[in-house]
Design an enzyme around this catalytic site. Structure first.
Site, short mmCIF file in Angstrom:
data_model
loop_
_atom_site.label_atom_id
_atom_site.label_comp_id
_atom_site.label_asym_id
_atom_site.label_seq_id
_atom_site.Cartn_x
_atom_site.Cartn_y
_atom_site.Cartn_z
N TYR A 242 0.76 -1.21 -0.17
CA TYR A 242 0.15 -0.10 0.10
C TYR A 242 0.81 1.21 0.15
O TYR A 242 0.65 2.05 -0.85
CB TYR A 242 -1.17 -0.14 1.08
CG TYR A 242 -1.85 1.02 1.27
CD1 TYR A 242 -3.12 1.02 0.38
CD2 TYR A 242 -1.98 2.28 2.09
CE1 TYR A 242 -4.02 2.00 0.22
CE2 TYR A 242 -2.74 3.36 2.07
CZ TYR A 242 -3.81 3.20 1.11
OH TYR A 242 -4.71 4.23 1.20
N LYS B 194 0.95 3.52 -3.54
CA LYS B 194 0.58 5.00 -3.31
C LYS B 194 1.70 5.90 -3.80
O LYS B 194 1.64 6.70 -4.62
CB LYS B 194 -0.21 5.31 -2.11
CG LYS B 194 -1.19 4.69 -1.85
CD LYS B 194 -2.31 5.19 -2.87
CE LYS B 194 -3.65 4.65 -2.18
NZ LYS B 194 -4.79 5.14 -3.30
N1 LIG Z 1 -10.57 6.17 3.90
C1 LIG Z 1 -9.28 6.48 4.33
O1 LIG Z 1 -9.03 7.13 5.74
C2 LIG Z 1 -8.22 6.87 3.28
C3 LIG Z 1 -6.96 7.38 3.40
C4 LIG Z 1 -5.90 7.66 2.82
C5 LIG Z 1 -6.12 7.53 1.44
N2 LIG Z 1 -7.42 6.86 1.01
C6 LIG Z 1 -7.49 6.65 -0.32
O2 LIG Z 1 -8.87 7.20 -0.78
C7 LIG Z 1 -9.28 6.07 -1.92
C8 LIG Z 1 -10.63 5.65 -1.19
O3 LIG Z 1 -10.68 5.21 0.13
P1 LIG Z 1 -12.18 4.20 0.81
O4 LIG Z 1 -11.61 4.21 2.29
O5 LIG Z 1 -13.18 4.87 0.23
O6 LIG Z 1 -11.70 2.73 0.36
P2 LIG Z 1 -12.76 1.56 0.03
O7 LIG Z 1 -12.08 0.32 -0.01
O8 LIG Z 1 -13.99 1.74 0.85
O9 LIG Z 1 -13.16 1.96 -1.67
C9 LIG Z 1 -12.11 1.70 -2.49
C10 LIG Z 1 -13.16 1.36 -3.73
O10 LIG Z 1 -12.33 1.01 -5.01
C11 LIG Z 1 -12.59 -0.13 -5.44
N3 LIG Z 1 -11.48 -0.85 -6.15
C12 LIG Z 1 -10.20 -1.37 -5.79
N4 LIG Z 1 -9.42 -1.62 -6.68
C13 LIG Z 1 -9.95 -1.34 -7.74
C14 LIG Z 1 -9.58 -1.74 -9.15
N5 LIG Z 1 -8.55 -1.94 -9.62
N6 LIG Z 1 -10.58 -1.24 -10.27
C15 LIG Z 1 -11.77 -0.47 -9.84
N7 LIG Z 1 -12.09 -0.40 -8.54
C16 LIG Z 1 -11.33 -0.74 -7.54
C17 LIG Z 1 -13.19 -1.15 -4.57
O11 LIG Z 1 -13.98 -1.97 -4.80
C18 LIG Z 1 -13.78 0.02 -3.38
O12 LIG Z 1 -15.20 0.05 -4.05
C19 LIG Z 1 -8.45 4.91 -1.84
O13 LIG Z 1 -7.46 4.99 -2.85
C20 LIG Z 1 -7.64 5.02 -0.47
O14 LIG Z 1 -6.34 4.33 -0.56
C21 LIG Z 1 -8.22 6.61 1.98
#
Ligand SMILES: NC(=O)c1ccc[n+]([C@@H]2O[C@H](COP(=O)([O-])OP(=O)(O)OC[C@H]3O[C@@H](n4cnc5c(N)ncnc54)[C@H](O)[C@@H]3O)[C@@H](O)[C@H]2O)c1
Length: 319
Positions: free
Chosen positions: A149, A153
């Site tokens: 991860y 990123k």
């Molecule tokens: N939630 C947090 O606190 C947080 C913090 C830092 C970064 N992020 C980043 O923000 C983004 C959203 O996070 P989230 O918490 O909503 O995560 P989440 O897991 O709820 O949502 C991610 C979505 O992406 C989809 N997905 C994964 N790989 C895929 C692919 N190859 N093709 C198409 N769809 C795909 C998954 O099915 C899921 O619906 C992510 O990129 C995550 O790394 C989130």
């Protein structure tokens, strides 16, 4: 405008979809459903301004499908996230952050669409400074158990910078710190959803380590506002931290949730994996310079999330 949201059936993506549908946008959601919620993607299927595609961004089908559609904005959120998924879906994380990243940027180039990538505070690894500003480099172990991860990123950001430099794509990055709120999966094991679910079910609240590690939490509405602001006002190749400014220890968070849910749950201390940072705190001056501010404090955010989880747990039990 035509807006493409990858990962739009996930937690933050779905909250962004809801905001985008409030104005006159056509929203195209791409989600492989690897960790997405069917509850989320099904909600707007009857809305004529919403279209859902179950496609992985790294697949050839992704580019083929969207090469025929006009796209003005691309929000790339697609990536499995959350600590257990780092082990379970390591390869899928790397695919999303490399081939998936390139595919989405190729599309931005082809469509001349503005593009925002959702990176993470995890790229700071073991932070060197507090609060972390965008030019802090952090320390990441390239073979540590979180590396899929963290390094995923990081390479995603590198690919973005290359596309800007080589092809002049109008792309930028936001780095989210811990975001929480309604729409998180009930099986999400990150601290806030885990503690709320355990407290509502009267189960032991499991704290990894001694609970003195702290988190700065941001309610999802504020995170989504920052994301939209970065898209509309952010500059090409820039990076914007988005996160909460108030720190709370994991112990205090657990006790606050116990109090707010009026739960009888007891705290249980369990094993804490290494590479879990003791402290994360964003410097948000850059996104604030675009007009962002945190508007929902922790108590209000937790109140809303507890109500949402209570309803969903009740629904799940009665089905
Ligand atoms: N939630 C947090 O606190 C947080 C913090 C830092 C970064 N992020 C980043 O923000 C983004 C959203 O996070 P989230 O918490 O909503 O995560 P989440 O897991 O709820 O949502 C991610 C979505 O992406 C989809 N997905 C994964 N790989 C895929 C692919 N190859 N093709 C198409 N769809 C795909 C998954 O099915 C899921 O619906 C992510 O990129 C995550 O790394 C989130």
């Amino acid at each position: 405008m035509n807006i493409l949201i990858t990962g739009g059936a996930g937690f933050i993506g779905f909250n962004l979809v809801q905001q985008m549908l409030k104005t006159k946008n056509r929203v195209f959601v791409v989600d492989s459903m690897i960790t997405g919620s069917s509850e989320n993607y099904k909600k707007y299927l009857k809305d004529p301004n919403y279209k859902f595609y179950q496609i992985a961004i790294e697949s050839a089908e992704f580019l083929k499908t969207f090469s025929k559609i006009n796209i003005d904005r691309i929000y790339n959120l697609a990536c499995p996230t959350g600590p257990p998924n780092i082990k379970i879906y390591g390869e899928e994380i790397i695919n999303a952050c490399t081939t998936g990243m390139q595919n989405t940027l190729k599309l931005a180039k082809l469509k001349k669409a503005k593009y925002v990538y959702t990176s993470s505070a995890e790229i700071y690894g073991k932070p060197l400074y507090f609060p972390q500003a965008e030019n802090d480099l952090g320390l990441v172990d390239p073979q540590g158990w979180r590396a899929n991860y963290e390094e995923g990123k990081r390479i995603g950001e590198t690919i973005l910078a290359m596309y800007v430099d080589k092809y002049d794509v109008n792309a930028l990055t936001v780095r989210f710190f811990n975001t929480y709120g309604p729409g998180m999966s009930l099986s999400d094991t990150r601290v806030v959803p885990r503690f709320i679910k355990q407290a509502l079910l009267g189960e032991e609240i499991t704290i990894q380590g001694d609970g003195t590690q702290s988190r700065a939490l941001c309610y999802v509405d504020d995170s989504v506002k920052g994301l939209i602001l970065a898209m509309e006002k952010g500059k090409k190749r820039e990076i914007y931290n988005i996160g909460g400014k108030t720190e709370i220890t994991v112990n205090n968070l657990a006790n606050l949730i116990i109090k707010m849910t009026k739960s009888k749950s007891k705290i249980k201390y369990i094993y804490r994996p290494n590479h879990d940072s003791d402290r994360r705190l964003p410097n948000t001056a850059k996104i604030e310079s675009l007009g962002w501010k945190q508007t929902i404090d922790l108590k209000e955010g937790l109140k809303r999330m507890i109500e949402n989880f209570r309803e969903r747990i009740y629904k799940q039990k009665s089905n």
